[in-house]
Design a protein around this motif. Structure first.
Motif, PDB file in Angstrom:
ATOM      1  N   VAL A   1     -28.024 -43.127   5.703  1.00 30.02           N
ATOM      2  CA  VAL A   1     -27.907 -42.158   4.835  1.00 30.02           C
ATOM      3  C   VAL A   1     -28.496 -40.762   5.556  1.00 30.02           C
ATOM      4  N   SER A   2     -27.820 -39.575   5.327  1.00 31.01           N
ATOM      5  CA  SER A   2     -28.349 -38.327   5.941  1.00 31.01           C
ATOM      6  C   SER A   2     -28.384 -38.344   7.479  1.00 31.01           C
ATOM      7  N   ALA A   3     -27.450 -39.002   8.033  1.00 33.79           N
ATOM      8  CA  ALA A   3     -27.133 -39.306   9.509  1.00 33.79           C
ATOM      9  C   ALA A   3     -27.270 -37.735  10.082  1.00 33.79           C
ATOM     10  N   GLY A   4     -28.053 -37.614  11.004  1.00 31.34           N
ATOM     11  CA  GLY A   4     -28.154 -36.188  11.777  1.00 31.34           C
ATOM     12  C   GLY A   4     -29.010 -35.362  11.448  1.00 31.34           C
ATOM     13  N   THR A   5     -29.858 -35.583  10.190  1.00 31.92           N
ATOM     14  CA  THR A   5     -30.841 -34.689   9.867  1.00 31.92           C
ATOM     15  C   THR A   5     -32.035 -35.596   9.921  1.00 31.92           C
ATOM     16  N   CYS A   6     -33.266 -34.653   9.695  1.00 28.40           N
ATOM     17  CA  CYS A   6     -34.568 -35.364   9.602  1.00 28.40           C
ATOM     18  C   CYS A   6     -34.796 -36.146   8.462  1.00 28.40           C
ATOM     19  N   ALA A   7     -33.875 -36.283   7.387  1.00 26.09           N
ATOM     20  CA  ALA A   7     -34.021 -37.068   6.385  1.00 26.09           C
ATOM     21  C   ALA A   7     -33.228 -38.484   6.416  1.00 26.09           C
ATOM     22  N   ALA A   8     -32.752 -38.611   7.740  1.00 25.80           N
ATOM     23  CA  ALA A   8     -31.938 -39.822   7.869  1.00 25.80           C
ATOM     24  C   ALA A   8     -33.097 -41.084   7.585  1.00 25.80           C
ATOM     25  N   ARG A   9     -32.267 -41.992   7.038  1.00 25.40           N
ATOM     26  CA  ARG A   9     -32.845 -43.616   6.795  1.00 25.40           C
ATOM     27  C   ARG A   9     -31.963 -44.517   6.462  1.00 25.40           C
ATOM     28  N   CYS A  10     -32.415 -45.652   6.471  1.00 24.89           N
ATOM     29  CA  CYS A  10     -31.550 -47.084   6.335  1.00 24.89           C
ATOM     30  C   CYS A  10     -31.566 -47.517   5.160  1.00 24.89           C
ATOM     31  N   VAL A  11     -30.559 -47.654   4.123  1.00 22.71           N
ATOM     32  CA  VAL A  11     -30.621 -48.154   2.962  1.00 22.71           C
ATOM     33  C   VAL A  11     -29.932 -49.452   2.818  1.00 22.71           C
ATOM     34  N   TYR A  12     -30.260 -50.589   2.486  1.00 19.36           N
ATOM     35  CA  TYR A  12     -29.707 -51.885   2.566  1.00 19.36           C
ATOM     36  C   TYR A  12     -29.457 -52.348   1.048  1.00 19.36           C
ATOM     37  N   ILE A  13     -28.179 -52.226   0.434  1.00 18.60           N
ATOM     38  CA  ILE A  13     -27.971 -52.720  -0.959  1.00 18.60           C
ATOM     39  C   ILE A  13     -27.389 -54.161  -0.958  1.00 18.60           C
ATOM     40  N   PRO A  14     -28.039 -54.830  -1.772  1.00 14.79           N
ATOM     41  CA  PRO A  14     -27.491 -56.170  -1.931  1.00 14.79           C
ATOM     42  C   PRO A  14     -25.984 -56.221  -2.307  1.00 14.79           C
ATOM     43  N   ILE A  15     -25.087 -57.156  -1.860  1.00 12.83           N
ATOM     44  CA  ILE A  15     -23.659 -57.135  -2.353  1.00 12.83           C
ATOM     45  C   ILE A  15     -23.458 -58.120  -3.470  1.00 12.83           C
ATOM     46  N   THR A  16     -22.725 -57.590  -4.506  1.00 14.64           N
ATOM     47  CA  THR A  16     -22.541 -58.176  -5.541  1.00 14.64           C
ATOM     48  C   THR A  16     -21.182 -58.503  -6.121  1.00 14.64           C
TER      49      THR A  16
END
Length: 792
Positions: A514-529
């Motif tokens: 999320v927010s790739a290329g910014t200083c707010a970039a982070r990884c989010v892992y969402i369970p598959i339902t």
């Protein structure tokens, strides 16, 4: 609609392919027209415009005969659908072709379709009429048609039947006996000859009536006397003008007939005229008219419907009382026996009940959910039977659905960042609950917005174009007060550096950067339902199954039939029925198939499999193909099956010259016998009788023992005298045949013999009994096969 060969696994695949929803399933029902020779294998070729022809051979274990109808199946890949040509070749144990079938159909991807392919022997029914042609044609029509070669109801003869053959119209009613008055009534095909005895003496009529004799009295005639009587009667010699002599002992040549010598025959009335005189003669008149009163005669062309003396016959082309149909009627005419039992109901297994003219159809209703049989039984769903279409609203989540009765009304919040902000991920509702497609979808905001303060710094945005992006991004330090998760200025790989990709090595999470290329970039892992085949994840859900997601393992007993791994599921039963078949749920009314349960319910592998009966056996209520009443008491006697059975005197399917063939003509070639036919070829009841002619009667072509040229001019034939005497067949020579007419029987050869100058020319119809090999002559003699005769 189903099958006579099998159910579920018993079907034989003609084209191997992968199990895919867009594959078409084709059921090929092979039927036979008539009764073909024993078929041991079927070669089926499928040809489509999109691919090369695919051929497969089907045979039974041990090359035992194949019963008809039989059902095969094929899966057609989506790319090969469209116009498909089906060719079926039936062969015998020697590999020779005995019948062929052809059909062209159109198949759509994903479709289940049944097609019937009929095997024909050269385009005609496989049981032929023994090559007898239209002689007396006992197979009559409801309304008279004079000249059609058959004696129809209301007719006494047919003018198209060759002279001398049973049912031919008489050219003359003259019986050549002086003491009968011959009369002719009717015309065309209703001609009837009658012969009444002359009982009163009439001088000069050539008749010596019974009770009179010769006497002269001064030029006159005494009472009770007749000059036409022989003056030498009783001298022990048959003199001129006598037919016999009363002085000759009974049984000797020239003896006068008695009542015992003139008894009626099966289909001829007999009358002794001029009893006690030397003009005594036996007059025989054929019975040509049917009647309601029993007389022991079934004349040519008559049937049980018109004459009580005719038996009811299966195979005579008439649906008679007590018959469900008649195998001699060609489908689709009314009264024809069924050649298939398709009731166009996918949820019935259709089969024949009875045989011959008692054949009807039976239908076993399918109640179990069996994928691939084309039936969706009551209570089944696409989850328990792939033949059922997914149906929104049945409270079962099926393929193509995301919910059913439990569709979401709102979505949860996306995981916040470490500052509690929602960031750029948002859940949103998509789809339609009425279509069972409503679901929550995760989307990422990627639009830079300088005016809105929403806690999201979209990918590749900065403080110059989005109000939520850090103005200090890139200084190498994580400025938490600016909402930074990382810093683009940090050394790559350092703890403060921003992620370039996300992977938690868990197949059951969606990995989002999320927010790739910014200083707010982070990884989010969402369970598959969501159930998505091929993503390597089986979601943690109560209804997870191989059926909804092939990444899940199959589980026997989960109430879902997971094809192709499972054939059934014991927990998938509906309406009080078990989910897997057992002995009580397999068809039981099909007498010609033994249904057995293969596999086991507790492993979800049970199936009902039909084992067609092919052995001729008594008292099993089945008459398999190739059997007859001669070797199986469950088979009815059928006229035209090539076997002379109880109640038949011959069989019309046996070709001329072979034992058991029906006689086309009753002419024994002996002018000194009275030849009479009863019954007909088409009812397999033809019999012939031949009674001796003993009287010296001029111009009847016969010179019996005890007669001579003195008392019977037939005994001294003279060619060209205009009289057909003994040994002659025509006179004068101009009346002798020069060519033999075709008798309509391909299994006889027309042969002209004799010499017109000798007045003895005759036509013979010589039976063809030898197999002709590769030479075609339109005849397949009884006992020949396709391997020994190309006409078979």
């Amino acid at each position: 609609m189903k099958r006579s060969l099998g159910w579920a696994l018993a079907l034989t695949a003609l084209a191997a392919c992968h199990h895919k929803d867009d594959n078409a399933v084709l059921l090929v029902v092979v039927t036979a027209s008539g009764t073909p020779p024993a078929v041991t294998s079927l070669e089926v070729t499928l040809t489509s415009k999109a691919g090369s022809p695919s051929s497969n051979r089907y045979s039974r274990e041990g090359d035992s005969p194949i019963a008809f109808p039989t059902t095969l199946s094929a899966q057609i890949p989506a790319y090969a659908t469209g116009d498909i040509q089906i060719d079926v070749r039936a062969t015998d144990a020697n590999g020779a072709t005995v019948a062929t079938g052809h059909e062209v159909i159109q198949v759509r991807a994903g479709e289940h379709q049944t097609v019937y392919v009929r095997l024909d022997c050269g385009g005609d029914v496989c049981v032929v009429d023994g090559g007898t042609g239209n002689d007396d044609g006992g197979m009559s029509t409801p309304s008279p048609r004079c000249g059609n070669g058959r004696v129809d109801p209301g007719e006494t003869c047919d003018k198209a039947i060759a002279p001398g053959d049973p049912g031919a119209c008489p050219a003359t009613c003259d019986d050549h006996i002086a003491c009968t008055r011959d009369t002719r009534s009717g015309n065309d095909c209703t001609v009837v000859c009658a012969h009444d005895e002359i009982r009163e003496p009439i001088a000069g009529d050539g008749c010596c009536p019974s009770g009179t004799g010769y006497s002269e009295n001064d030029g006159g005639v005494d009472a009770g006397m007749d000059l036409d009587c022989s003056p030498t009667c009783g001298n022990g010699v048959v003199d001129n003008g006598e037919t016999c002599d009363t002085g000759i002992a009974r049984g000797a040549a020239g003896a006068c007939p008695t009542t015992a010598d003139c008894l009626p025959t099966t289909c001829a009335d007999s009358m002794l005229v001029s009893v006690g005189t030397c003009s005594a003669a036996c007059v025989r008149t054929p019975i040509v008219q049917s009647g309601p009163q029993p007389d022991s005669c079934c004349p040519p062309g008559a049937t049980n419907a018109t004459d009580v003396d005719c038996d009811k016959v299966c195979g005579n082309g008439l649906k008679e009382a007590g018959e469900a149909c008649d195998v001699g009627i060609v489908p689709p005419a009314e009264g024809a026996c069924p050649i298939n039992c398709d009731d166009h109901n996918a949820c019935s297994i259709d089969f024949f009940v009875g045989a011959g003219c008692a054949r009807t159809c039976g239908h076993f209703m399918i109640k179990l959910p069996i994928s691939g049989d084309g039936c969706c039984p009551p209570g089944a769903t696409n989850a328990t039977d792939s033949d059922c279409a997914p149906k929104c609203g049945n409270k079962v989540v099926e393929r193509g659905e995301t919910c059913d009765g439990n569709c979401p009304d709102e979505c949860p919040q996306a995981p916040p960042d470490r500052f509690g902000r929602l960031g750029c991920l948002r859940w949103t509702l998509a789809g339609d609950a009425d279509q069972c497609t409503k679901r929550c979808e995760l989307i990422e905001n990627t639009t830079c917005d300088l005016d809105a303060k929403d806690g999201c710094c979209p990918a590749r945005c900065n403080s110059g174009n989005d109000a939520d992006c850090s103005a200090r991004c890139g200084n190498g330090v994580i400025e938490t007060t600016q909402g930074e998760e990382c810093d683009l200025g940090a050394v790559p790989g350092a703890p403060d550096s921003c992620p370039l990709k996300c992977d938690d090595h868990n197949s059951c999470t969606e990995d989002h950067l999320v927010s790739a290329g910014t200083c707010a970039a982070r990884c989010v892992y969402i369970p598959i339902t969501a159930f998505r085949a091929g993503d390597g994840c089986c979601p943690q859900a109560a209804n997870a199954s191989f059926y909804l997601d092939t990444d899940c393992g199959s589980r026997c007993g989960d109430g879902v039939v997971e094809r192709p791994i499972e054939l059934c599921d014991y927990a998938a039963g509906t309406m009080g029925m078990a989910g897997c078949p057992g002995p009580g749920s397999c068809p039981s009314d099909d007498a010609c198939s033994n249904y057995v349960v293969t596999g086991r319910a507790d492993t979800c592998s049970a199936a009902c499999v039909a084992m067609p009966k092919t052995t001729c056996a008594d008292d099993d209520k089945c008459c398999p193909g190739g059997c007859s009443a001669a070797n199986d008491n469950d088979c009815p006697a059928i006229c035209g099956d090539g076997v002379v059975e109880t109640g038949e005197s011959c069989d019309r399917a046996i070709t001329a010259g072979a034992v058991g063939a029906c006689s086309r003509s009753c002419d024994d070639g002996n002018a000194c016998t009275f030849d009479q036919a009863s019954g007909s070829i088409e009812s397999c009841s033809r019999t012939c009788s031949h009674n001796p002619i003993t009287g010296c009667i001029p111009d009847d072509g016969c010179c019996p023992p005890g007669c001579s040229a003195v008392n019977d001019r037939d005994c001294s034939p003279t060619c060209r005298d205009g009289h057909i005497g003994a040994g002659e067949t025509c006179d004068p020579p101009s009346t002798c045949p020069t060519a033999c007419p075709d008798d309509g029987d391909p299994c006889t050869a027309e042969q002209l013999s004799g010499d017109a100058n000798a007045c003895n020319v005759a036509c013979r119809h010589v039976p063809i009994t030898a197999c002709s090999g590769g030479k075609r002559d339109s005849c397949c003699p009884t006992g020949c096969s396709a391997g020994s005769d190309s006409d078979c």
